[in-house]
Design a protein around this motif. Structure first.
Motif, mmCIF file in Angstrom:
data_model
loop_
_atom_site.group_PDB
_atom_site.id
_atom_site.type_symbol
_atom_site.label_atom_id
_atom_site.label_comp_id
_atom_site.label_asym_id
_atom_site.label_seq_id
_atom_site.Cartn_x
_atom_site.Cartn_y
_atom_site.Cartn_z
ATOM 1 N N SER A 68 0.938 -1.197 -0.007
ATOM 2 C CA SER A 68 0.104 0.041 0.135
ATOM 3 C C SER A 68 0.889 1.166 -0.076
ATOM 4 C CB SER A 68 -0.919 -0.007 1.284
ATOM 5 O OG SER A 68 -0.249 0.010 2.483
ATOM 6 N N SER A 69 2.187 1.109 0.072
ATOM 7 C CA SER A 69 3.104 2.456 0.381
ATOM 8 C C SER A 69 3.617 2.670 -1.112
ATOM 9 C CB SER A 69 4.249 1.902 1.146
ATOM 10 O OG SER A 69 3.957 1.802 2.614
ATOM 11 N N TYR A 70 3.272 1.794 -2.094
ATOM 12 C CA TYR A 70 3.719 2.071 -3.560
ATOM 13 C C TYR A 70 2.706 1.920 -4.825
ATOM 14 C CZ TYR A 70 5.228 -2.818 -3.304
ATOM 15 O OH TYR A 70 4.987 -3.946 -3.147
ATOM 16 N N ARG A 71 1.467 1.898 -4.237
ATOM 17 C CA ARG A 71 0.423 1.550 -5.373
ATOM 18 C C ARG A 71 -0.550 2.347 -5.504
ATOM 19 N NH1 ARG A 71 -2.729 -3.984 -3.097
ATOM 20 N NH2 ARG A 71 -3.773 -2.876 -1.427
ATOM 21 N N PHE A 72 -1.324 2.291 -6.236
ATOM 22 C CA PHE A 72 -2.615 2.894 -6.478
ATOM 23 C C PHE A 72 -4.010 2.357 -5.660
ATOM 24 C CE2 PHE A 72 -6.013 5.253 -8.604
ATOM 25 C CZ PHE A 72 -5.741 6.414 -8.617
ATOM 26 N N ASN A 73 -4.025 2.870 -4.391
ATOM 27 C CA ASN A 73 -4.759 2.036 -3.756
ATOM 28 C C ASN A 73 -6.313 2.168 -3.897
ATOM 29 O OD1 ASN A 73 -2.833 1.013 -1.477
ATOM 30 N ND2 ASN A 73 -2.434 3.249 -1.335
ATOM 31 N N ASN A 114 0.542 -3.518 -13.237
ATOM 32 C CA ASN A 114 0.031 -1.983 -13.474
ATOM 33 C C ASN A 114 -0.017 -1.069 -11.963
ATOM 34 O OD1 ASN A 114 -2.019 -2.865 -11.676
ATOM 35 N ND2 ASN A 114 -3.892 -3.167 -13.425
ATOM 36 N N ILE A 115 -0.532 0.048 -12.059
ATOM 37 C CA ILE A 115 -0.264 0.973 -10.912
ATOM 38 C C ILE A 115 -1.120 0.365 -9.699
ATOM 39 C CG2 ILE A 115 -0.095 2.925 -12.639
ATOM 40 C CD1 ILE A 115 -2.976 3.668 -12.110
ATOM 41 N N GLU A 116 -2.208 -0.370 -9.903
ATOM 42 C CA GLU A 116 -3.126 -0.955 -8.769
ATOM 43 C C GLU A 116 -2.077 -2.081 -8.082
ATOM 44 O OE1 GLU A 116 -6.644 -2.011 -10.306
ATOM 45 O OE2 GLU A 116 -7.240 0.151 -10.968
ATOM 46 N N GLY A 117 -0.915 -2.456 -8.479
ATOM 47 C CA GLY A 117 -0.634 -3.487 -7.805
ATOM 48 C C GLY A 117 -1.122 -5.060 -8.618
ATOM 49 N N LYS A 118 -1.815 -4.961 -9.677
ATOM 50 C CA LYS A 118 -2.128 -6.233 -10.291
ATOM 51 C C LYS A 118 -1.523 -6.561 -11.536
ATOM 52 C CE LYS A 118 -7.215 -5.001 -8.783
ATOM 53 N NZ LYS A 118 -8.263 -4.296 -9.473
#
Length: 398
Positions: free
Chosen positions: A109-114, A315-319
């Motif tokens: 959660s510190s580096y993604r688009f939450n 991707n930016i969401e961590g997926k």
């Protein structure tokens, strides 16, 4: 031209013009054969010759921080996994023209688009810090515009004046404005406090200009002075412009500037590797197209473009999304992960490139990166009943 795929969680059925015509130049001026520089000019060689030369140079590294990887923006998870193994064995570092990473990698959660792109439709206020989403993240701009058209949504941003595709309030580029927001004294704080689900998006240009302790302090202040984070909502978002950034962070690779002189620099899909700040006795350039820096390399390894390989991209969401190859490789170019893997195992048990049938490169990777197998299995569980690379073959023939 490329056509969009219907994915309601990410882009609905829309892509940017840049993505639509991204394939247009992939067949022109390609690197198709391994090259080694001899007497100031490049000569074509076999894969085994190039791999053996590189493995010999890397195996001679005895001191830590003398092997440096430079990672390009479109590097996939597959190749970065083996780059990490190579770095771990020789105590190497990852370098970049940007500043050192100031992000805490302990929690994703510190580096993604939450907030996720789809959940922007539930937000009622947005603050952009150091973000030009029209050029840096077209899909994010699309979702913000879509939310604005639905009404009851305000967008403000800190930075130079920008021309978005929707009205936005410019708070100016002054650092005093940011400090006033952190203290809760700026007028925008009233909007963020009244908002039930505010969305704060922090860009890489801002992150790269501060240190890790300062970034954590800023994020803590945002949480205290706004309702950006509560039980059903996480509105603090970091925007990673490069696809490779999410992969790097997930496997624990961060930029470092511990040395300015290296024995070997390995450019993995990066076109901005060799600059005045870094020097090296031996330079490896691996990509599908050449560049100015490629002329400074000692070895050039031709790799595949995204259209020609089956890989995992973050991707930016961590997926993670699995891409499928749609065209055949050009010339004698190979997949990125296969090249790095061949170098990695060369000094342990050299490959016979003329008689390789199949290799499972993930057989021992869980011992080095325990979270990778779980991460891969959680992408599309129905698609990964067997090991990810069971269907992949290493065919680096002469």
């Amino acid at each position: 031209r490329g056509l969009p795929k219907l994915m309601e969680l990410i882009q609905d059925e829309w892509i940017s013009d840049q993505a639509r015509f991204a394939f247009d130049c992939l067949t022109n001026q390609r690197l198709t054969n391994p090259l080694i520089k001899k007497d100031g000019s490049f000569q074509e060689v076999s894969w085994s010759t190039a791999i053996n030369l590189i493995a010999d140079k890397i195996s001679k590294i005895k001191k830590p921080n003398k092997l440096a990887f430079s990672i390009g923006p479109f590097s996939d998870l597959n190749s970065l996994l083996f780059a990490k193994q190579l770095l771990n064995r020789f105590n190497g570092v990852v370098i970049s023209e940007e500043s050192e990473d100031s992000i805490n990698l302990d929690f994703q959660s510190s580096y993604r688009f939450n907030t996720t792109l789809k959940s922007i439709s539930n937000s009622d206020a947005c603050l952009l810090i150091g973000v030009n989403c029209r050029t840096e993240a077209a899909l994010l701009n699309y979702h913000l515009r879509k939310r604005y058209l639905n009404g009851n949504f305000s967008v403000s941003y800190i930075g130079s004046h920008l021309n978005f595709t929707f009205p936005a309030n410019n708070l100016g580029p002054s650092l005093n404005n940011l400090l006033a927001i952190l203290e809760g004294k700026h007028k925008i704080c009233k909007v963020l406090r009244k908002s039930k689900k505010p969305c704060i998006i922090i860009g890489k240009s801002f992150i790269n200009s501060i240190k890790q302790n300062n970034l954590e302090l800023f994020l803590r202040c945002f949480k205290l002075n706004t309702k950006a984070v509560h039980k059903d909502w996480n509105g603090i978002n970091l925007l990673n412009v490069k696809s490779s950034d999410m992969c790097r962070y997930d496997i624990g690779l961060q930029y470092s500037y511990s040395e300015k002189s290296f024995d070997v620099i390995y450019s993995l899909g990066d076109v901005k590797t060799i600059n005045r700040k870094n020097s090296s006795n031996f330079v490896i350039y691996q990509n599908h197209h050449g560049c100015v820096d490629a002329q400074k390399a000692d070895v050039i390894l031709p790799s595949l473009s995204f259209m020609e390989k089956t890989s995992l991209y973050g991707n930016i969401e961590g997926k993670y999304q699995l891409t499928q190859s749609v065209t055949l490789p050009l010339g004698d170019s190979k997949d990125d992960w296969k090249i790095v893997y061949a170098i990695y195992i060369n000094d342990l048990h050299p490959l016979k490139f003329d008689n390789v049938k199949s290799i499972n490169p993930l057989s021992d990777i869980e011992d080095i990166i325990p979270s990778v197998q779980k991460l891969i299995n959680n992408i599309y569980p129905s698609s990964f009943k067997s090991n990810l690379f069971h269907y992949t073959f290493l065919s680096l023939n002469n």
